[in-house]
Write a protein that holds these residues in place. Structure first.
Motif, PDB file in Angstrom:
ATOM      1  N   LEU A  33       0.993  -1.229  -0.040  1.00 27.45           N
ATOM      2  CA  LEU A  33      -0.062   0.012   0.177  1.00 27.45           C
ATOM      3  C   LEU A  33       0.736   1.119   0.077  1.00 27.45           C
ATOM      4  CD1 LEU A  33      -2.942  -1.083   2.653  1.00 27.45           C
ATOM      5  CD2 LEU A  33      -3.004  -0.802   0.072  1.00 27.45           C
ATOM      6  N   VAL A  34       1.959   1.191   0.669  1.00 29.52           N
ATOM      7  CA  VAL A  34       3.125   2.346   0.689  1.00 29.52           C
ATOM      8  C   VAL A  34       3.389   2.630  -0.679  1.00 29.52           C
ATOM      9  CG1 VAL A  34       4.944   3.397   1.771  1.00 29.52           C
ATOM     10  CG2 VAL A  34       3.412   2.318   3.307  1.00 29.52           C
TER      11      VAL A  34
ATOM     12  N   SER B 235       1.129   4.236  -2.829  1.00 27.48           N
ATOM     13  CA  SER B 235       1.005   5.520  -2.594  1.00 27.48           C
ATOM     14  C   SER B 235       2.109   6.458  -2.939  1.00 27.48           C
ATOM     15  CB  SER B 235       0.976   5.628  -0.976  1.00 27.48           C
ATOM     16  OG  SER B 235       0.900   7.103  -0.673  1.00 27.48           O
TER      17      SER B 235
ATOM     18  N   ARG C 185       1.761   6.745  -6.896  1.00 30.24           N
ATOM     19  CA  ARG C 185       0.696   7.774  -6.887  1.00 30.24           C
ATOM     20  C   ARG C 185       1.040   9.175  -6.814  1.00 30.24           C
ATOM     21  NH1 ARG C 185      -3.392  10.093  -3.602  1.00 30.24           N
ATOM     22  NH2 ARG C 185      -5.326  10.671  -4.805  1.00 30.24           N
ATOM     23  N   GLN C 186       1.837   9.505  -5.760  1.00 30.17           N
ATOM     24  CA  GLN C 186       2.153  10.532  -5.536  1.00 30.17           C
ATOM     25  C   GLN C 186       3.342  11.270  -6.516  1.00 30.17           C
ATOM     26  OE1 GLN C 186       0.928  12.786  -3.225  1.00 30.17           O
ATOM     27  NE2 GLN C 186      -0.383  10.953  -2.667  1.00 30.17           N
TER      28      GLN C 186
ATOM     29  N   ASN D  69       5.188  14.360  -0.407  1.00 26.62           N
ATOM     30  CA  ASN D  69       4.541  13.252   0.094  1.00 26.62           C
ATOM     31  C   ASN D  69       5.233  11.868  -0.358  1.00 26.62           C
ATOM     32  OD1 ASN D  69       2.364  14.696   1.206  1.00 26.62           O
ATOM     33  ND2 ASN D  69       0.970  14.303  -0.432  1.00 26.62           N
TER      34      ASN D  69
ATOM     35  N   GLY E  17       6.372   8.868   2.011  1.00 27.78           N
ATOM     36  CA  GLY E  17       6.110   7.314   1.680  1.00 27.78           C
ATOM     37  C   GLY E  17       7.553   6.490   1.746  1.00 27.78           C
TER      38      GLY E  17
ATOM     39  N   ILE F 100       0.933   7.913   6.185  1.00 26.97           N
ATOM     40  CA  ILE F 100       0.351   7.357   4.798  1.00 26.97           C
ATOM     41  C   ILE F 100      -1.222   7.994   4.940  1.00 26.97           C
ATOM     42  CG2 ILE F 100      -0.627   5.938   3.199  1.00 26.97           C
ATOM     43  CD1 ILE F 100       2.610   6.220   3.369  1.00 26.97           C
TER      44      ILE F 100
ATOM     45  N   ILE G 242      -0.497  12.120   4.305  1.00 23.95           N
ATOM     46  CA  ILE G 242      -0.454  12.242   2.948  1.00 23.95           C
ATOM     47  C   ILE G 242      -2.019  12.053   2.455  1.00 23.95           C
ATOM     48  CG2 ILE G 242      -0.387  10.780   0.636  1.00 23.95           C
ATOM     49  CD1 ILE G 242       2.348   9.692   1.867  1.00 23.95           C
ATOM     50  N   ASN G 243      -2.747  11.408   3.061  1.00 24.47           N
ATOM     51  CA  ASN G 243      -4.357  11.473   2.863  1.00 24.47           C
ATOM     52  C   ASN G 243      -5.041  12.208   3.595  1.00 24.47           C
ATOM     53  OD1 ASN G 243      -4.699   9.228   0.594  1.00 24.47           O
ATOM     54  ND2 ASN G 243      -3.407   8.228   2.235  1.00 24.47           N
TER      55      ASN G 243
END
Length: 259
Positions: free
Chosen positions: A21-22, A25, A28-29, A37, A41, A79, A83-84
């Motif tokens: 998941l990290v 992320s 995505r960033q 971000n 991560g 995260i 980040i979110n």
């Protein structure tokens, strides 16, 4: 399959899921162009390795339950929280994490003092209550130092780590028209900032309430773990809950003999 191997497999599975998941992320960033971000991560992946580092370098076995809590805490703070923006979207998110932090720091303090307490190089043996008290003090000290860090980042770098609170009323002796040392209660509906009126429904506090709230919930987490620590030391080897949360110092002599 033994119960120990099942727990190890579950721990590996949790770490793999969180790591994936990290990584997602971070990718995505990157495509969003948010390199700050991305750094958070990467920092999260590094922090994921801390429990294994402690296990190998310091000879302290971190139980599966505690390691799982640590990994989820890191993921939730960096995260989800940073980040979110869960800190903003979920008002109690910061409170939950500071409570967990108090719990984890007490666990670390407990492991440190228990390491010395069980070492043959120290002739003084401390009571379970003193060990738990040290764990509590260690947790609270770390909590205070973190609040110092948050204040410094806000003051010197213009951040807002100490989140603002809306306070609907204040009590102040400065507003007493008679000059007496008696506080006057004032209901605050709006504030004026740079000549502009903001109808916030209260006074804009810029850190004091957040800091005190963080320390209070840190206190709760530290007390909870300290109680678990006392129960563990007075009934060492008994209780599955305590055994799954208490870091243990490995006996190097027994390891050498086994080899």
């Amino acid at each position: 399959m033994s119960e120990l191997s099942k727990k190890a497999r579950n721990r590996t599975r949790v770490q793999m899921i969180l790591t994936m998941l990290v990584i997602v992320s971070i990718i995505r960033q990157f495509f969003l162009g948010n390199y700050h971000n991305m750094f958070l991560g990467i920092l999260t992946l590094i922090l994921f390795m801390v429990p294994q580092f402690i296990d190998k370098k310091l000879g302290v076995t971190i139980p599966v339950g505690l390691e799982t809590v640590i990994l989820i805490f890191i993921f939730s703070a960096e995260i989800l929280g940073e980040i979110n923006a869960f800190y903003v979207k979920i008002p109690v998110w910061d409170t939950i994490l500071h409570t967990t932090n108090g719990f984890l720091m007490a666990a670390i303090g407990f492991a440190l003092i228990d390491l010395f307490n069980r070492s043959d190089r120290f002739s003084i043996k401390m009571s379970p209550y003193f060990v738990a008290f040290f764990a509590f003090c260690f947790s609270m000290t770390v909590g205070v130092l973190w609040e110092f860090f948050e204040f410094s980042m806000d003051w010197f770098f213009g951040m807002d780590m100490q989140k603002d609170w809306i306070v609907p009323a204040i009590n102040s002796v400065k507003l007493n028209p008679t000059g007496a040392n008696i506080p006057i209660n004032v209901d605050v509906q709006s504030v004026v900032i740079n000549g502009e009126t903001w109808n916030l429904g209260g006074y804009l506090d810029i850190g004091i309430v957040d800091t005190m709230k963080d320390l209070m919930v840190n206190f709760v987490g530290a007390v909870v773990f300290s109680v678990i620590g006392i129960l563990y030391l007075t009934h060492r080897g008994k209780g599955k809950l305590a055994a799954s949360l208490i870091p243990q110092v490995r006996d190097t002599n027994s390891e050498v003999s086994e080899k």
